[in-house]
Design a protein around this motif. Structure first.
Motif, PDB file in Angstrom:
ATOM      1  N   ALA A 351      41.056  42.579  51.277  1.00  0.00           N
ATOM      2  CA  ALA A 351      41.423  41.175  51.480  1.00  0.00           C
ATOM      3  C   ALA A 351      40.198  40.268  51.544  1.00  0.00           C
ATOM      4  O   ALA A 351      40.283  39.083  51.191  1.00  0.00           O
ATOM      5  N   ALA A 352      39.055  40.808  51.976  1.00  0.00           N
ATOM      6  CA  ALA A 352      37.852  39.982  52.073  1.00  0.00           C
ATOM      7  C   ALA A 352      37.228  39.702  50.704  1.00  0.00           C
ATOM      8  O   ALA A 352      36.365  38.824  50.590  1.00  0.00           O
ATOM      9  N   ALA A 353      37.658  40.435  49.682  1.00  0.00           N
ATOM     10  CA  ALA A 353      37.072  40.264  48.333  1.00  0.00           C
ATOM     11  C   ALA A 353      38.095  39.733  47.342  1.00  0.00           C
ATOM     12  O   ALA A 353      38.000  40.003  46.142  1.00  0.00           O
ATOM     13  N   ARG A 354      39.077  38.979  47.808  1.00  0.00           N
ATOM     14  CA  ARG A 354      40.093  38.420  46.909  1.00  0.00           C
ATOM     15  C   ARG A 354      39.462  37.474  45.891  1.00  0.00           C
ATOM     16  O   ARG A 354      38.677  36.591  46.252  1.00  0.00           O
ATOM     17  N   LEU A 355      39.803  37.704  44.608  1.00  0.00           N
ATOM     18  CA  LEU A 355      39.335  36.857  43.505  1.00  0.00           C
ATOM     19  C   LEU A 355      37.806  36.759  43.483  1.00  0.00           C
ATOM     20  O   LEU A 355      37.250  35.716  43.142  1.00  0.00           O
ATOM     21  N   ALA A 356      37.147  37.861  43.835  1.00  0.00           N
ATOM     22  CA  ALA A 356      35.679  37.877  43.800  1.00  0.00           C
ATOM     23  C   ALA A 356      35.193  37.913  42.365  1.00  0.00           C
ATOM     24  O   ALA A 356      35.786  38.570  41.498  1.00  0.00           O
ATOM     25  N   SER A 357      34.114  37.212  42.109  1.00  0.00           N
ATOM     26  CA  SER A 357      33.559  37.168  40.759  1.00  0.00           C
ATOM     27  C   SER A 357      32.862  38.489  40.435  1.00  0.00           C
ATOM     28  O   SER A 357      32.560  39.282  41.329  1.00  0.00           O
ATOM     29  N   PRO A 358      32.611  38.765  39.159  1.00  0.00           N
ATOM     30  CA  PRO A 358      31.945  40.018  38.780  1.00  0.00           C
ATOM     31  C   PRO A 358      30.621  40.212  39.507  1.00  0.00           C
ATOM     32  O   PRO A 358      29.818  39.281  39.660  1.00  0.00           O
ATOM     33  N   SER A 359      30.398  41.441  39.962  1.00  0.00           N
ATOM     34  CA  SER A 359      29.186  41.774  40.709  1.00  0.00           C
ATOM     35  C   SER A 359      28.894  43.254  40.492  1.00  0.00           C
ATOM     36  O   SER A 359      29.618  43.953  39.767  1.00  0.00           O
ATOM     37  N   ALA A 360      27.842  43.752  41.156  1.00  0.00           N
ATOM     38  CA  ALA A 360      27.508  45.165  41.035  1.00  0.00           C
ATOM     39  C   ALA A 360      28.603  46.042  41.621  1.00  0.00           C
ATOM     40  O   ALA A 360      28.897  47.122  41.100  1.00  0.00           O
ATOM     41  N   ALA A 361      29.231  45.573  42.711  1.00  0.00           N
ATOM     42  CA  ALA A 361      30.300  46.343  43.328  1.00  0.00           C
ATOM     43  C   ALA A 361      31.579  46.300  42.494  1.00  0.00           C
ATOM     44  O   ALA A 361      32.330  47.284  42.438  1.00  0.00           O
ATOM     45  N   HIS A 362      31.828  45.176  41.883  1.00  0.00           N
ATOM     46  CA  HIS A 362      33.035  44.995  41.063  1.00  0.00           C
ATOM     47  C   HIS A 362      32.601  44.381  39.720  1.00  0.00           C
ATOM     48  O   HIS A 362      32.574  43.159  39.571  1.00  0.00           O
ATOM     49  N   PRO A 363      32.242  45.212  38.742  1.00  0.00           N
ATOM     50  CA  PRO A 363      31.685  44.691  37.480  1.00  0.00           C
ATOM     51  C   PRO A 363      32.575  43.698  36.755  1.00  0.00           C
ATOM     52  O   PRO A 363      32.073  42.824  36.048  1.00  0.00           O
ATOM     53  N   LEU A 364      33.891  43.807  36.914  1.00  0.00           N
ATOM     54  CA  LEU A 364      34.807  42.869  36.264  1.00  0.00           C
ATOM     55  C   LEU A 364      35.528  41.990  37.283  1.00  0.00           C
ATOM     56  O   LEU A 364      36.523  41.347  36.958  1.00  0.00           O
ATOM     57  N   GLY A 365      35.034  41.955  38.516  1.00  0.00           N
ATOM     58  CA  GLY A 365      35.639  41.126  39.534  1.00  0.00           C
ATOM     59  C   GLY A 365      36.859  41.779  40.165  1.00  0.00           C
ATOM     60  O   GLY A 365      37.163  42.953  39.926  1.00  0.00           O
ATOM     61  N   THR A 366      37.562  41.008  40.992  1.00  0.00           N
ATOM     62  CA  THR A 366      38.776  41.491  41.652  1.00  0.00           C
ATOM     63  C   THR A 366      39.929  40.540  41.389  1.00  0.00           C
ATOM     64  O   THR A 366      39.736  39.404  40.944  1.00  0.00           O
ATOM     65  N   ASP A 367      41.162  41.007  41.683  1.00  0.00           N
ATOM     66  CA  ASP A 367      42.335  40.178  41.470  1.00  0.00           C
ATOM     67  C   ASP A 367      42.737  39.479  42.770  1.00  0.00           C
ATOM     68  O   ASP A 367      41.978  39.453  43.744  1.00  0.00           O
ATOM     69  N   SER A 368      43.943  38.925  42.789  1.00  0.00           N
ATOM     70  CA  SER A 368      44.382  38.111  43.929  1.00  0.00           C
ATOM     71  C   SER A 368      44.563  38.911  45.202  1.00  0.00           C
ATOM     72  O   SER A 368      44.614  38.336  46.295  1.00  0.00           O
ATOM     73  N   LEU A 369      44.667  40.234  45.106  1.00  0.00           N
ATOM     74  CA  LEU A 369      44.801  41.081  46.286  1.00  0.00           C
ATOM     75  C   LEU A 369      43.487  41.783  46.646  1.00  0.00           C
ATOM     76  O   LEU A 369      43.454  42.582  47.582  1.00  0.00           O
ATOM     77  N   GLY A 370      42.438  41.499  45.911  1.00  0.00           N
ATOM     78  CA  GLY A 370      41.166  42.150  46.166  1.00  0.00           C
ATOM     79  C   GLY A 370      41.027  43.507  45.510  1.00  0.00           C
ATOM     80  O   GLY A 370      40.104  44.274  45.841  1.00  0.00           O
ATOM     81  N   ARG A 371      41.899  43.837  44.550  1.00  0.00           N
ATOM     82  CA  ARG A 371      41.813  45.122  43.856  1.00  0.00           C
ATOM     83  C   ARG A 371      40.816  45.020  42.703  1.00  0.00           C
ATOM     84  O   ARG A 371      40.722  43.986  42.043  1.00  0.00           O
ATOM     85  N   ASP A 372      40.112  46.099  42.463  1.00  0.00           N
ATOM     86  CA  ASP A 372      39.070  46.125  41.442  1.00  0.00           C
ATOM     87  C   ASP A 372      39.691  46.048  40.047  1.00  0.00           C
ATOM     88  O   ASP A 372      40.524  46.889  39.664  1.00  0.00           O
ATOM     89  N   VAL A 373      39.302  45.040  39.271  1.00  0.00           N
ATOM     90  CA  VAL A 373      39.879  44.828  37.940  1.00  0.00           C
ATOM     91  C   VAL A 373      39.484  45.949  36.993  1.00  0.00           C
ATOM     92  O   VAL A 373      40.294  46.417  36.183  1.00  0.00           O
TER      93      VAL A 373
END
Length: 584
Positions: A351-373
């Motif tokens: 929940a803390a990473a909802r709609l996070a932009s692409p990063s090293a932890a999430h190369p393609l970002g996250t969705d509205s629930l914080g799941r790794d795209v």
């Protein structure tokens, strides 16, 4: 009997539509009770009263008879949800859909001519060495309408604000939907025309016209007229494909047409509305096919038979090596994304990473629930491809059997039905789900393989070596094992393998509409629909599955072009360019 086949198959399809209330796995009385009388308890007496009121207390013959009798009087029934007559709303939706399809067809024709114009210009001046539409047109033709609609809405409407993203009624609200439906259709027609023109310019009349000093413009006009009759049936299939594409496009852009109305009715189990929409979509496709056939006869004039007008035989033009390299590169890219994604958890919620932009932890970002795209994309690839392989295996068996039995009328009917339309019917009967989506795609995807099997079977039976074997006393078993099966099965198997990406795209389109895999399953089409409301804030959540679908479509057409090029342009084909069923 051959002329009775098509009416019999059409009557069977109409009967299946009329029997939808009887075929559904849910109790129609419960659907009506929950929609209209939510405060009444579902007692047997109440349910019996609803069945008697709606005529659902009889058997299948009564259900079909009541529906057919209403059609004869212009009565399409009453909605189970609202209780209002269906005809006014469906008629209004038909007008909207016809307007949208007209705009889409105009876009398609303009784009088709633009793609074929360089070949037309060079051929009229005897400078034709290769076609020009090439891989770009092939990739555009393979893009599903729902994918292009999502990308156009994200980029041109949400990000740039050039056009409205939703609604209907103004001229600017027609632009994006017409482009989304018209560009793939136009690319397909342009590619077909681009492929047909070299054959027309290679005929003796073209050389004689050029030698006599005929102006290039007139030569080009005659080449277009020579190529058009063979393309008109494909134009009919394109219009049929537009009826299927309209479901997703109308839903995405909130257009009150037949497609969105049918989808809402299927999801709500409002079967009278679904029956009316499916009936009108079927009639629309049938009318398009008849108009295309009449146009072909008009262009041919007194020359009306295939024997009187020889088929166009295209010269073998060079295939660029870049096509094969591009296909291999896309396959490696897709495989790499799949492997990396499979190493991640697609259902982990942060929940803390909802709609996070692409990063090293999430190369393609996250969705509205914080799941790794990336994780959902990789697992979605495995799910979609494995399902597509299973569906393709089933369609291969169905195609081989139907082609051997020469089920021509049934094949033509299934060939002209979009997979989305079959998905709506299946959802109306069994409800949305992955098994229903797979069944819907399989119900129409076998038709190109059956047509291919039938053509090869006829060709093999007429081969001289078969007659020689018969003269030498060979039995039926020997002929089947040594001649017919080796000549028919391997090309059809290759055809089925090449259609796996198209089947996957069809499954993704049903997932996008909510007719396939349900949440929280990681499926590409569902990822696209789930993340569309967040396109402005997190475009990566939409563009990642969109790019994956685009790569899959490009891989399909480039692989086909590469295989066809290595075989010198030979090899049988099933449906030439039909988009309705299962993709290009």
């Amino acid at each position: 009997m051959r002329h009775l086949g098509r009416p019999a198959v059409l009557a069977t399809v109409l009967a299946a539509v009329g029997l939808l209330p009887w075929l559904t796995r849910t109790d129609p009385a419960l659907t009506i009770l929950h929609a209209r009388y939510a405060d009444r308890p579902p007692t047997p007496a109440v349910l019996d009263a609803i069945r008697a009121e709606t005529g659902l207390d009889g058997g299948p013959l009564r259900v079909l008879g009541d529906w057919a009798g209403g059609l004869l009087h212009g009565d399409l029934g009453r909605s189970w949800v609202s209780g209002q007559p269906v005809a006014p709303d469906v008629t209004s939706a038909l007008g909207v859909s016809l307007t949208l399809m007209g705009g889409s067809l105009a876009v398609a024709l303009v784009l088709a001519f633009a793609l074929a114009a360089p070949t037309l210009w060079r051929g009229a001046r005897r400078r034709l060495t290769t076609t020009r539409a090439g891989a770009v047109a092939a990739v555009l033709a393979a893009l599903p309408e729902f994918l292009l609609a999502a990308v156009l809405a994200t980029v041109l409407a949400v990000q740039l604000g050039w056009f409205p993203a939703l609604g209907w009624g103004r001229a600017d609200q027609l632009v994006l939907p017409a482009l989304a439906m018209g560009v793939p259709a136009g690319a397909l027609l342009g590619r077909l025309l681009d492929d047909a023109l070299p054959a027309a310019f290679a005929e003796p009349w073209a050389r004689a016209a050029a030698a006599s000093g005929m102006p290039p413009r007139r030569v080009a006009g005659h080449a277009l007229r020579r190529s058009a009759p063979a393309l008109l049936p494909q134009l009919g299939l394109v219009v049929v494909g537009l009826t299927g594409g309209a479901v997703a496009v109308e839903t995405l852009y909130a257009i009150p047409g037949l497609g969105s109305t049918a989808l809402a009715a299927a999801l709500a189990q409002d079967l009278p509305v679904l029956q009316a929409c499916v009936l009108l979509l079927l009639l629309l496709g049938l009318a398009a096919s008849l108009v295309a056939r009449a146009g072909s006869r008009l262009l041919l004039g007194p020359v009306r038979t295939a024997r009187a007008l020889p088929a166009l035989v295209a010269p073998v033009l060079p295939v660029r090596r870049a096509v094969t390299v591009a296909a291999g590169g896309l396959a490696v890219l897709l495989a790499a994304v799949t492997v990396v994604g499979l190493l991640r958890d697609p259902l982990a919620v942060d929940a803390a990473a909802r709609l996070a932009s692409p990063s090293a932890a999430h190369p393609l970002g996250t969705d509205s629930l914080g799941r790794d795209v990336l994780a959902r994309l990789g697992h979605g690839t495995a799910r979609t491809v494995l399902t597509a392989v299973a569906v393709s295996a089933v369609t291969l068996l169905l195609g081989l059997v139907a082609g051997a039995l020469r089920a021509g009328a049934l094949t033509e009917t299934a060939n002209a039905l979009p997979a989305v339309l079959a998905g709506l019917v299946v959802a109306g009967v069994a409800g949305p789900g992955p098994w229903g989506a797979a069944a819907a795609v399989a119900a129409v995807a076998w038709a190109p393989l059956a047509a291919h099997t039938s053509a090869l079977y006829t060709q093999e039976k007429a081969a001289p070596h078969l007659a020689a074997s018969l003269a030498l006393g060979a039995g039926r078993g020997h002929l089947l094992r040594r001649h017919l099966l080796p000549g028919v099965v391997p090309p059809v198997v290759r055809h089925a393998v090449l259609r796996v990406p198209a089947v996957a795209l069809a499954l993704a389109s049903l997932g996008f509409l909510g007719l396939g895999a349900q949440a929280p399953a990681p499926e590409w089409g569902r990822m696209l629909s789930e993340n569309m409301p967040y396109a402005e804030r997190a475009p990566w959540a939409v563009l990642a599955p969109a790019a994956a679908l685009a790569v899959l479509g490009a891989l399909a057409v480039l692989t086909t072009a590469s295989v066809r090029g290595r075989r010198g342009g030979s090899g049988g084909r099933g449906r030439s360019g039909g988009r309705g069923g299962s993709g290009g």
